[in-house]
Write a protein that holds these residues in place. Structure first.
Motif, PDB file in Angstrom:
ATOM      1  N   LEU A  20      12.311  -1.793  -0.010  1.00  0.00           N
ATOM      2  CA  LEU A  20      11.114  -2.547  -0.770  1.00  0.00           C
ATOM      3  C   LEU A  20      10.162  -1.586  -0.599  1.00  0.00           C
ATOM      4  O   LEU A  20       9.081  -1.856  -1.460  1.00  0.00           O
ATOM      5  CB  LEU A  20      11.723  -3.621  -0.683  1.00  0.00           C
ATOM      6  N   HIS A  21       9.356  -1.790   0.456  1.00  0.00           N
ATOM      7  CA  HIS A  21       7.531  -1.801   0.856  1.00  0.00           C
ATOM      8  C   HIS A  21       7.926  -0.244   1.052  1.00  0.00           C
ATOM      9  O   HIS A  21       6.602   0.450   0.388  1.00  0.00           O
ATOM     10  CB  HIS A  21       8.121  -1.916   2.960  1.00  0.00           C
ATOM     11  N   LYS A  22       8.648   0.217   0.858  1.00  0.00           N
ATOM     12  CA  LYS A  22       8.947   2.037   0.825  1.00  0.00           C
ATOM     13  C   LYS A  22       8.424   1.881  -0.426  1.00  0.00           C
ATOM     14  O   LYS A  22       7.302   2.747  -1.236  1.00  0.00           O
ATOM     15  CB  LYS A  22       9.662   2.501   1.162  1.00  0.00           C
ATOM     16  N   ALA A  23       9.085   0.907  -1.498  1.00  0.00           N
ATOM     17  CA  ALA A  23       9.409   1.264  -3.089  1.00  0.00           C
ATOM     18  C   ALA A  23       7.991   0.833  -3.328  1.00  0.00           C
ATOM     19  O   ALA A  23       7.370   1.602  -4.924  1.00  0.00           O
ATOM     20  CB  ALA A  23      10.507   0.163  -3.898  1.00  0.00           C
ATOM     21  N   PHE A  24       7.360  -0.418  -3.099  1.00  0.00           N
ATOM     22  CA  PHE A  24       5.536  -0.177  -3.360  1.00  0.00           C
ATOM     23  C   PHE A  24       4.193   0.796  -2.699  1.00  0.00           C
ATOM     24  O   PHE A  24       3.848  -0.078  -3.524  1.00  0.00           O
ATOM     25  CB  PHE A  24       5.604  -2.122  -2.496  1.00  0.00           C
ATOM     26  N   LYS A  25       4.878   1.581  -2.331  1.00  0.00           N
ATOM     27  CA  LYS A  25       3.908   2.773  -1.764  1.00  0.00           C
ATOM     28  C   LYS A  25       3.406   3.606  -2.522  1.00  0.00           C
ATOM     29  O   LYS A  25       3.664   3.907  -3.719  1.00  0.00           O
ATOM     30  CB  LYS A  25       4.212   3.435  -0.194  1.00  0.00           C
ATOM     31  N   LYS A  63       5.365 -12.685  -4.397  1.00  0.00           N
ATOM     32  CA  LYS A  63       3.952 -12.465  -4.697  1.00  0.00           C
ATOM     33  C   LYS A  63       3.642 -10.924  -4.777  1.00  0.00           C
ATOM     34  O   LYS A  63       3.051 -10.394  -5.836  1.00  0.00           O
ATOM     35  CB  LYS A  63       2.528 -12.514  -3.709  1.00  0.00           C
ATOM     36  N   ARG A  64       4.322 -10.119  -3.969  1.00  0.00           N
ATOM     37  CA  ARG A  64       4.263  -8.939  -4.099  1.00  0.00           C
ATOM     38  C   ARG A  64       4.942  -8.093  -5.189  1.00  0.00           C
ATOM     39  O   ARG A  64       4.916  -7.542  -6.160  1.00  0.00           O
ATOM     40  CB  ARG A  64       4.125  -7.877  -2.907  1.00  0.00           C
ATOM     41  N   LEU A  65       5.886  -8.927  -5.631  1.00  0.00           N
ATOM     42  CA  LEU A  65       6.524  -8.360  -6.434  1.00  0.00           C
ATOM     43  C   LEU A  65       6.125  -8.297  -8.107  1.00  0.00           C
ATOM     44  O   LEU A  65       6.178  -8.016  -9.473  1.00  0.00           O
ATOM     45  CB  LEU A  65       8.357  -9.115  -6.397  1.00  0.00           C
ATOM     46  N   SER A  66       5.347  -9.659  -7.765  1.00  0.00           N
ATOM     47  CA  SER A  66       4.713 -10.517  -8.694  1.00  0.00           C
ATOM     48  C   SER A  66       3.341  -9.294  -9.464  1.00  0.00           C
ATOM     49  O   SER A  66       3.383  -8.874 -10.697  1.00  0.00           O
ATOM     50  CB  SER A  66       4.276 -11.929  -8.786  1.00  0.00           C
ATOM     51  N   SER A  67       2.916  -8.698  -8.393  1.00  0.00           N
ATOM     52  CA  SER A  67       1.919  -7.896  -8.252  1.00  0.00           C
ATOM     53  C   SER A  67       1.953  -6.630  -8.685  1.00  0.00           C
ATOM     54  O   SER A  67       0.951  -6.101  -9.684  1.00  0.00           O
ATOM     55  CB  SER A  67       0.628  -8.024  -7.375  1.00  0.00           C
ATOM     56  N   GLU A  68       3.192  -6.151  -8.702  1.00  0.00           N
ATOM     57  CA  GLU A  68       4.179  -4.430  -8.900  1.00  0.00           C
ATOM     58  C   GLU A  68       4.544  -4.499 -10.541  1.00  0.00           C
ATOM     59  O   GLU A  68       4.110  -3.363 -10.753  1.00  0.00           O
ATOM     60  CB  GLU A  68       4.684  -4.431  -7.614  1.00  0.00           C
ATOM     61  N   ASP A  72       9.141  -8.195 -19.903  1.00  0.00           N
ATOM     62  CA  ASP A  72      10.218  -8.961 -19.005  1.00  0.00           C
ATOM     63  C   ASP A  72      11.129  -8.416 -17.613  1.00  0.00           C
ATOM     64  O   ASP A  72      11.875  -9.438 -17.040  1.00  0.00           O
ATOM     65  CB  ASP A  72      11.209  -8.084 -19.860  1.00  0.00           C
ATOM     66  N   PHE A  73      10.681  -7.254 -17.022  1.00  0.00           N
ATOM     67  CA  PHE A  73      11.424  -6.999 -15.600  1.00  0.00           C
ATOM     68  C   PHE A  73      10.962  -7.494 -14.939  1.00  0.00           C
ATOM     69  O   PHE A  73      11.543  -7.867 -13.786  1.00  0.00           O
ATOM     70  CB  PHE A  73      11.042  -5.072 -15.569  1.00  0.00           C
ATOM     71  N   LYS A  74       9.344  -7.939 -14.547  1.00  0.00           N
ATOM     72  CA  LYS A  74       8.473  -8.698 -13.903  1.00  0.00           C
ATOM     73  C   LYS A  74       9.258 -10.029 -13.816  1.00  0.00           C
ATOM     74  O   LYS A  74       9.863 -10.081 -12.680  1.00  0.00           O
ATOM     75  CB  LYS A  74       7.218  -8.987 -14.059  1.00  0.00           C
ATOM     76  N   ARG A  75       9.149 -11.458 -14.833  1.00  0.00           N
ATOM     77  CA  ARG A  75      10.115 -12.387 -15.194  1.00  0.00           C
ATOM     78  C   ARG A  75      11.501 -12.214 -14.470  1.00  0.00           C
ATOM     79  O   ARG A  75      11.622 -13.249 -13.976  1.00  0.00           O
ATOM     80  CB  ARG A  75       9.737 -12.195 -16.642  1.00  0.00           C
ATOM     81  N   ALA A  76      12.093 -11.153 -15.151  1.00  0.00           N
ATOM     82  CA  ALA A  76      13.329 -11.673 -14.837  1.00  0.00           C
ATOM     83  C   ALA A  76      13.436 -10.600 -13.291  1.00  0.00           C
ATOM     84  O   ALA A  76      14.490 -11.804 -12.961  1.00  0.00           O
ATOM     85  CB  ALA A  76      14.381 -10.583 -15.106  1.00  0.00           C
TER      86      ALA A  76
END
Length: 256
Positions: A20-25, A63-68, A72-76
């Motif tokens: 997941l950390h790699k996915a945010f880079k 919080k990282r998911l919310s910012s990235e 609808d994808f974010k909310r889910a």
């Protein structure tokens, strides 16, 4: 809504957190990796991944998911990674306080939780939503649907695996004769998950047809005309929110 599938060989929480950390880079994020991980882990696994991520990277995964993420994808996704009682409370708040009550979402959650889960949910709902769950059900629903939902949240049901086979057969016979909604409400709110599971199989073996094909005298649960009693029987037996009735037409409560 489709059924949650968990891979036969599950990576460790640390491996999932690292991926997941790699996915945010980089620019944007790798949404495919996020889906492949979080959409194929149950609530307990997601909680372990969250703890591992937060500790390893001194960051907060939610919080990282919310910012990235966005839309609808974010909310889910953000809803899915919350602890189950908080997630359920959020879904119910949106369903019960909407301009038009979302009977399907409310029933999907309430009728698929065990008594222990509902006790915890009521506590979290009061803290997070500032009102008793029963109060919001009273305000947002009516008729037989109100009786059904209040019955579920207020009735203590046996949670063990033992059943009374004679009571199961009696219920099956009574259902086959045709009863009004008050009878079905009593069955669905007072019987255990094990009883409901046995009732579904017993009814089919005794009368040669699935329980979901049964029609009671009044047709549907309450005046909402969105959930049949048969759907609730299957949903209550399933023990999770990804029940048959949701697959037949509920527009993903996680996207609200």
């Amino acid at each position: 809504m489709s059924t949650l599938t968990i891979p036969p060989v599950i990576p460790t929480a640390r491996e999932d957190a690292m991926n997941l950390h790699k996915a945010f880079k980089g620019l944007g994020c790798d949404s495919g990796t996020i889906i492949n991980i979080l959409a194929h882990r149950d609530s307990q696994q997601v909680e372990l991944i969250t703890q591992e991520y937060d500790n390893k990277y001194s960051d907060v995964l939610r919080k990282r998911l919310s910012s990235e993420l966005h839309g609808d994808f974010k909310r889910a996704v953000c809803l899915w990674v919350r602890e189950p009682p908080a997630r359920d409370a959020n879904v119910l708040k949106r369903a019960l306080r909407a301009t038009v009550t979302d009977f399907k979402a409310a029933t999907d959650v309430i009728c698929s939780r065990t008594p222990a889960q509902l006790r915890q949910l009521k506590q979290v709902y009061l803290i997070n939503c500032g009102a008793r769950l029963e109060h919001d059900i009273e305000s947002a629903t009516y008729g037989d649907h109100k009786k059904l939902l209040l019955g579920y949240v207020n009735t203590t049901r046996y949670e063990g695996p033992e059943i009374d086979k004679f009571l199961v057969e009696d219920d099956a016979k009574a259902i086959n004769k045709g009863r009004d909604n008050s009878f079905f409400i009593r069955i669905f709110t007072e019987r255990s998950k094990a009883h409901m599971s046995a009732l579904i199989s017993t009814y089919k073996s005794m009368f040669g047809k699935p329980l979901e094909h049964v029609s009671n005298k009044e047709g549907n649960v309450g005046e909402s005309n969105v959930w049949s009693f048969n759907d609730i029987a299957v949903c209550g037996e399933s023990g999770n929110a990804l029940c048959k009735a949701a697959e037949k037409g509920n527009e993903g409560i996680w996207d609200r």
